[in-house]
Design an enzyme around this catalytic site. Sequence first.
Site, PDB file in Angstrom:
ATOM      1  N   LEU A 138     -19.202  -3.283  38.435  1.00 13.11           N
ATOM      2  CA  LEU A 138     -18.900  -4.685  37.856  1.00 13.11           C
ATOM      3  C   LEU A 138     -20.150  -5.193  38.596  1.00 13.11           C
ATOM      4  CD1 LEU A 138     -15.272  -4.888  37.335  1.00 13.11           C
ATOM      5  CD2 LEU A 138     -17.026  -4.381  35.596  1.00 13.11           C
ATOM      6  N   ASP A 139     -20.542  -6.247  37.878  1.00 11.89           N
ATOM      7  CA  ASP A 139     -21.559  -7.203  38.792  1.00 11.89           C
ATOM      8  C   ASP A 139     -20.588  -7.879  39.885  1.00 11.89           C
ATOM      9  OD1 ASP A 139     -23.660  -6.328  37.143  1.00 11.89           O
ATOM     10  OD2 ASP A 139     -23.461  -8.095  35.853  1.00 11.89           O
ATOM     11  N   LYS A 140     -21.569  -8.521  40.866  1.00  5.05           N
ATOM     12  CA  LYS A 140     -20.739  -9.199  41.916  1.00  5.05           C
ATOM     13  C   LYS A 140     -19.766 -10.216  41.385  1.00  5.05           C
ATOM     14  CE  LYS A 140     -22.014 -12.115  45.865  1.00  5.05           C
ATOM     15  NZ  LYS A 140     -22.622 -13.006  46.520  1.00  5.05           N
ATOM     16  N   THR A 142     -18.399 -10.454  38.144  1.00 10.58           N
ATOM     17  CA  THR A 142     -17.628 -10.287  37.195  1.00 10.58           C
ATOM     18  C   THR A 142     -16.302  -9.503  37.830  1.00 10.58           C
ATOM     19  OG1 THR A 142     -19.546  -9.612  35.635  1.00 10.58           O
ATOM     20  CG2 THR A 142     -17.446  -8.640  35.238  1.00 10.58           C
ATOM     21  N   ARG A 237     -24.174  -9.393  29.398  1.00 11.76           N
ATOM     22  CA  ARG A 237     -25.004 -10.654  29.851  1.00 11.76           C
ATOM     23  C   ARG A 237     -26.385 -10.781  29.042  1.00 11.76           C
ATOM     24  NH1 ARG A 237     -24.814 -10.383  36.461  1.00 11.76           N
ATOM     25  NH2 ARG A 237     -25.784 -12.553  35.980  1.00 11.76           N
TER      26      ARG A 237
END
Length: 320
Positions: A138-140, A142, A237
């Site tokens: 997961l992105d930082k 998210t 995104r």
Amino acid sequence: MAQDRYLTGNVNHAPFAQRLDHVMVKLFYDHSRSRIKNWILNGQVKVNGRVTVVPKKKILGGEKIEVSMVMENEQHWKPQNITLNIVYEDDDIIVINKPRDMVVHSGAGNTDGTILNALLYYYPPIIDVPRAGIVHRLDKDTTGLMVVAKTVPAQTRLVDLLQARNITREYEAITIGTITAGGTVEQPIARHATKRTHMTVHPLGKPAVTHYRIMEHFHAHTRLRLRLETGRTHQIRVHMAYINHPLVGDQKYNCRKYIRKDTMEMEVLRRFDRQALHATMLRLYHPITVLQMEWHAALPQDMVELVNALKADTEKFRLT
């Protein structure tokens, strides 16, 4: 320093020749086909003492196959006593509810405070699993659910499930603008040609499919439920920005130019400083027991406050 570890196997005599990669899949069944192919192409495989980089090399039987696995063991791969929000755990997997502002995997510029560092402290044997058991990210900023493998067999099977699109991941997001109906974005994604930390829709990119449906309409925003069919970097995104409805707070994908002036002064919206994206549901077949399992994670507090503020703003707009 990196550390070399070795696998060895002897090939039984066979009635006909077989491909090296096919033989290795049988010998080293705890490892995925893609990993074995990479070992061969990277020159990490020896057949009877000689390096080969040809997956299709014919194996006749009686050969000795050796694999040199270079396991990352850099200084930044260090255990750190960081609290993990564990939703589920058994002998094979851990399901984590990731907070915001936390990187999943150590890397350049992120050597401390990652999920990987926390996992090494919480369960030290995970150092022997490739990438410390991390099979997706997961992105930082998210938040939400992610699964981690505690053993090599579990990791191999989870990777296979991901590649076969047999793991279901659903997200909640708040997007800018009014989306009138649900739909699907099916656009390939590639790394941006000049902004190397950005991804973009590109005809030569990897296939990417995102399904979305409306959960709630606000005055100038939309709450969505999204399901990933693929798992490209920044996929949701990028796809939402592509259809001109980027996520609230997503500075990387040009969030601000879409914000309506009449919402700019909303305090909660102004201080929402991350992409409004949360991994809310994870469903998969357990990599060892093969039982179907499903987990849910409620919206984090900052997104709850954002939703409430947008509801209040919508009601105010209706009364004017």
